[in-house]
Scaffold this motif. Structure first.
Motif, PDB file in Angstrom:
ATOM      1  N   THR A 169     -42.235   8.123 -49.256  1.00 51.21           N
ATOM      2  CA  THR A 169     -41.672   8.609 -47.987  1.00 51.21           C
ATOM      3  C   THR A 169     -42.552   8.216 -46.810  1.00 51.21           C
ATOM      4  O   THR A 169     -42.059   7.803 -45.755  1.00 51.21           O
ATOM      5  CB  THR A 169     -41.515  10.140 -48.043  1.00 51.21           C
ATOM      6  N   GLN A 170     -43.858   8.337 -46.992  1.00 42.61           N
ATOM      7  CA  GLN A 170     -44.777   7.978 -45.910  1.00 42.61           C
ATOM      8  C   GLN A 170     -44.758   6.474 -45.636  1.00 42.61           C
ATOM      9  O   GLN A 170     -44.896   6.049 -44.482  1.00 42.61           O
ATOM     10  CB  GLN A 170     -46.191   8.441 -46.254  1.00 42.61           C
ATOM     11  N   GLN A 171     -44.580   5.677 -46.689  1.00 43.69           N
ATOM     12  CA  GLN A 171     -44.453   4.237 -46.473  1.00 43.69           C
ATOM     13  C   GLN A 171     -43.229   3.936 -45.605  1.00 43.69           C
ATOM     14  O   GLN A 171     -43.278   3.086 -44.700  1.00 43.69           O
ATOM     15  CB  GLN A 171     -44.335   3.516 -47.816  1.00 43.69           C
ATOM     16  N   GLN A 172     -42.145   4.632 -45.871  1.00 44.38           N
ATOM     17  CA  GLN A 172     -40.945   4.470 -45.060  1.00 44.38           C
ATOM     18  C   GLN A 172     -41.189   4.935 -43.620  1.00 44.38           C
ATOM     19  O   GLN A 172     -40.735   4.302 -42.668  1.00 44.38           O
ATOM     20  CB  GLN A 172     -39.786   5.244 -45.675  1.00 44.38           C
ATOM     21  N   GLN A 173     -41.927   6.035 -43.480  1.00 45.67           N
ATOM     22  CA  GLN A 173     -42.246   6.530 -42.138  1.00 45.67           C
ATOM     23  C   GLN A 173     -43.109   5.526 -41.373  1.00 45.67           C
ATOM     24  O   GLN A 173     -42.941   5.363 -40.157  1.00 45.67           O
ATOM     25  CB  GLN A 173     -42.971   7.870 -42.246  1.00 45.67           C
ATOM     26  N   ILE A 174     -44.016   4.850 -42.076  1.00 46.44           N
ATOM     27  CA  ILE A 174     -44.847   3.826 -41.428  1.00 46.44           C
ATOM     28  C   ILE A 174     -43.979   2.683 -40.909  1.00 46.44           C
ATOM     29  O   ILE A 174     -44.147   2.205 -39.783  1.00 46.44           O
ATOM     30  CB  ILE A 174     -45.919   3.295 -42.408  1.00 46.44           C
ATOM     31  N   ILE A 175     -43.022   2.263 -41.723  1.00 47.40           N
ATOM     32  CA  ILE A 175     -42.110   1.178 -41.309  1.00 47.40           C
ATOM     33  C   ILE A 175     -41.301   1.605 -40.082  1.00 47.40           C
ATOM     34  O   ILE A 175     -41.158   0.849 -39.110  1.00 47.40           O
ATOM     35  CB  ILE A 175     -41.180   0.785 -42.469  1.00 47.40           C
ATOM     36  N   ASN A 176     -40.785   2.839 -40.115  1.00 46.49           N
ATOM     37  CA  ASN A 176     -40.009   3.336 -38.973  1.00 46.49           C
ATOM     38  C   ASN A 176     -40.864   3.435 -37.707  1.00 46.49           C
ATOM     39  O   ASN A 176     -40.417   3.105 -36.605  1.00 46.49           O
ATOM     40  CB  ASN A 176     -39.410   4.703 -39.301  1.00 46.49           C
ATOM     41  N   ALA A 177     -42.119   3.894 -37.886  1.00 44.87           N
ATOM     42  CA  ALA A 177     -43.023   4.006 -36.739  1.00 44.87           C
ATOM     43  C   ALA A 177     -43.383   2.633 -36.184  1.00 44.87           C
ATOM     44  O   ALA A 177     -43.499   2.451 -34.965  1.00 44.87           O
ATOM     45  CB  ALA A 177     -44.286   4.766 -37.142  1.00 44.87           C
ATOM     46  N   GLN A 178     -43.565   1.655 -37.079  1.00 43.88           N
ATOM     47  CA  GLN A 178     -43.853   0.288 -36.622  1.00 43.88           C
ATOM     48  C   GLN A 178     -42.670  -0.285 -35.846  1.00 43.88           C
ATOM     49  O   GLN A 178     -42.844  -0.948 -34.819  1.00 43.88           O
ATOM     50  CB  GLN A 178     -44.186  -0.600 -37.827  1.00 43.88           C
ATOM     51  N   ASN A 179     -41.455  -0.007 -36.333  1.00 45.08           N
ATOM     52  CA  ASN A 179     -40.259  -0.478 -35.622  1.00 45.08           C
ATOM     53  C   ASN A 179     -40.127   0.185 -34.254  1.00 45.08           C
ATOM     54  O   ASN A 179     -39.809  -0.472 -33.255  1.00 45.08           O
ATOM     55  CB  ASN A 179     -39.007  -0.204 -36.454  1.00 45.08           C
ATOM     56  N   ILE A 185     -54.722   9.502 -46.987  1.00 50.62           N
ATOM     57  CA  ILE A 185     -55.091  10.733 -47.698  1.00 50.62           C
ATOM     58  C   ILE A 185     -54.217  10.918 -48.928  1.00 50.62           C
ATOM     59  O   ILE A 185     -54.690  11.316 -50.003  1.00 50.62           O
ATOM     60  CB  ILE A 185     -54.962  11.946 -46.752  1.00 50.62           C
ATOM     61  N   THR A 186     -52.929  10.624 -48.773  1.00 48.15           N
ATOM     62  CA  THR A 186     -52.004  10.758 -49.911  1.00 48.15           C
ATOM     63  C   THR A 186     -52.398   9.814 -51.039  1.00 48.15           C
ATOM     64  O   THR A 186     -52.298  10.173 -52.226  1.00 48.15           O
ATOM     65  CB  THR A 186     -50.560  10.459 -49.458  1.00 48.15           C
ATOM     66  N   GLN A 187     -52.876   8.595 -50.683  1.00 50.39           N
ATOM     67  CA  GLN A 187     -53.306   7.663 -51.731  1.00 50.39           C
ATOM     68  C   GLN A 187     -54.505   8.206 -52.485  1.00 50.39           C
ATOM     69  O   GLN A 187     -54.609   8.038 -53.713  1.00 50.39           O
ATOM     70  CB  GLN A 187     -53.652   6.303 -51.098  1.00 50.39           C
ATOM     71  N   GLN A 188     -55.391   8.882 -51.750  1.00 50.28           N
ATOM     72  CA  GLN A 188     -56.529   9.506 -52.434  1.00 50.28           C
ATOM     73  C   GLN A 188     -56.054  10.625 -53.364  1.00 50.28           C
ATOM     74  O   GLN A 188     -56.532  10.745 -54.507  1.00 50.28           O
ATOM     75  CB  GLN A 188     -57.516  10.057 -51.400  1.00 50.28           C
ATOM     76  N   ASP A 189     -55.120  11.432 -52.858  1.00 54.00           N
ATOM     77  CA  ASP A 189     -54.569  12.502 -53.699  1.00 54.00           C
ATOM     78  C   ASP A 189     -53.867  11.919 -54.917  1.00 54.00           C
ATOM     79  O   ASP A 189     -53.904  12.507 -56.019  1.00 54.00           O
ATOM     80  CB  ASP A 189     -53.578  13.352 -52.889  1.00 54.00           C
ATOM     81  N   LEU A 190     -53.209  10.774 -54.731  1.00 50.36           N
ATOM     82  CA  LEU A 190     -52.484  10.137 -55.831  1.00 50.36           C
ATOM     83  C   LEU A 190     -53.441   9.699 -56.929  1.00 50.36           C
ATOM     84  O   LEU A 190     -53.185   9.935 -58.127  1.00 50.36           O
ATOM     85  CB  LEU A 190     -51.695   8.940 -55.293  1.00 50.36           C
TER      86      LEU A 190
END
Length: 446
Positions: A194-204, A163-168
């Motif tokens: 920030t969300q990209q970082q959150q995705i990495i943290n969630a994947q870890n 959604i953020t990419q669409q907003d971007l």
């Protein structure tokens, strides 16, 4: 033809490997596999084998013993002739043979109590093993739910990022047309990072939770390990219709930890009976058969007696009863009885304490379930409110009535609310399953 066979073989191997890689473990499969392969479970199963051997030893005490002895000796000089029972200067070779048997007739019921104790010890081993399995099942269920929680969290963050990419892209167009300042674009780009970082943290976090469960199952192929990720919802349950007292009354009747504590008390009582048995006399029966041989044995006429004849001529039998009466043993018997009485008292207190702990744990679990469900309901309402607020903020942002910072804050609040909803959902499911487990409902299904 040979090339076709090799090709088919390679295709078959590839299919097997792919099937293994695509396997999705259900909770039931995880629990069953853990119970079959867990090292601690295998160790407790070996303890059961030892308990069975102890029981066999106790049974053996009721069976007469039978032992044989044989000796061969040779001597020179002045030696005792076993035939004439006199000392002679000679070279003498002699042999003796003995078979003996004994049977305990009465020992203060110690053998009987030892057998009953061995049976109780074996039963305690089963309870100990089943209690270990209960704990492993709970641990596996918790680890399984943690993976589900992490998967949902990752999917939510990925959805928010999309959604953020669409907003971007939309904001870029607004900036290019001069509708909104460039600062708004930079704010959304920061949110995207920030969300990209959150995705990495969630994947870890997801990877670590998978490794944790795989280790519980003693599986080392972490990369291909995964669980069935169907959409799980709050399971229906009527456990809260039961009072904590009802749950406790049922739990105390089948819980393995309570059965183990109760059996330990019974074993302590048997130990006391065994200690008291030392006060009583011991009566046993014995039987012995013996014979001997000497190389200088002779008949009265001076002819030597051969080996076989000597075995029959010089044989003998003895049998009888033996009574041992304890008179004074340095207070050892009395002190052993005192120690056993103390152990009975300690086991009794431990049994009562274990029941109190169970009742306390059930009451705590009951309160935890109610609290977790209220938290989940509140999280649902919060997400609904935050989503409406986000949609309203988005409409205002798109027409230039809200700056990008305030819009990002609205989105962040929605993100946090959705993350809390997922956490509270699986926290409630696990606590619900724990309370059901106390009531005897198995854990292998969600």
């Amino acid at each position: 033809m040979k090339t076709k066979i090799i090709s088919l073989f390679l295709v078959l191997i590839a299919s097997i490997v792919q099937a293994q890689q695509q396997k999705k473990w259900t909770l039931r499969e995880c629990v069953e596999f853990a119970l079959e392969n867990n090292i601690s479970v295998k160790q407790f199963e070996l303890d059961l084998l030892n308990a069975e051997i102890d029981k066999s030893d106790a049974i053996g005490d009721f069976i007469p013993s039978l032992n044989g002895q044989a000796s061969l000796s040779s001597s020179t000089g002045l030696t005792l002739n076993p035939i004439t029972n006199s000392y002679e200067n000679q070279v003498l070779t002699s042999a003796s043979f003995n078979i003996g048997s004994s049977l305990t007739l009465f020992d203060g019921l110690r053998n009987f109590n030892n057998l009953n104790r061995a049976k109780l010890n074996k039963l305690a081993g089963y309870y100990r093993l089943d209690d270990m399995k209960d704990n492993i099942s709970l641990t596996v269920a918790n680890a399984y739910l943690q993976i589900l929680s992490n998967k949902e969290t990752l999917n939510v963050i990925k959805g928010q990022y999309a959604i953020t990419q669409q907003d971007l892209e939309r904001t870029k167009a607004l900036v290019d047309n001069g509708v909104v300042p460039k600062g708004d674009l930079l704010e959304i780009e920061a949110t995207s990072a920030t969300q990209q970082q959150q995705i990495i943290n969630a994947q870890n976090a997801l990877a670590i939770s998978k490794i944790t469960l795989a280790q519980l199952l003693t599986i080392t192929d972490y990369e291909n390990f995964d669980i069935a990720d169907e959409g799980y919802v709050i399971p229906p349950s009527d456990i809260l219709d039961k009072s904590p007292k009802e749950i406790f009354n049922k739990a105390v009747s089948f819980r393995n930890d309570i059965k183990l504590s109760e059996t330990n008390l019974e074993m302590a009582e048997k130990d006391l009976d065994i200690a008291k048995g030392a006060y009583y006399p011991t009566l046993s029966a014995f039987f012995n058969y013996n014979t001997r041989y000497s190389d200088n044995a002779e008949y009265p006429d001076g002819s030597p007696i051969n080996f076989t004849d000597q075995l029959w001529i010089f044989d003998g039998i003895s049998y009888g009863l033996q009574l041992n009466v304890p008179v004074f043993n340095g207070f050892s018997v009395r002190n052993n009885v005192k120690r056993s009485k103390i152990d009975v008292q300690k086991s009794t207190l431990q049994y009562e304490q274990d029941k109190l702990d169970l009742e306390s744990n059930i009451n705590q679990a009951y309160v935890d379930v109610i609290g977790a469900y209220k938290t989940y309901e509140a999280a649902e309402k919060t997400v609904e409110a935050r989503r409406l607020a986000y949609e309203y903020s988005k409409e205002r942002f798109n027409v230039g009535l809200m700056n990008s910072f305030d819009f990002s804050q609205s989105q962040s609040r929605l993100d946090n609310a959705e993350a809390e909803l997922i956490r509270s959902k699986y926290d409630y499911i696990f606590k619900l399953k724990v309370l059901e487990f106390y009531f005897g409902i198995p854990l292998d299904e969600l």
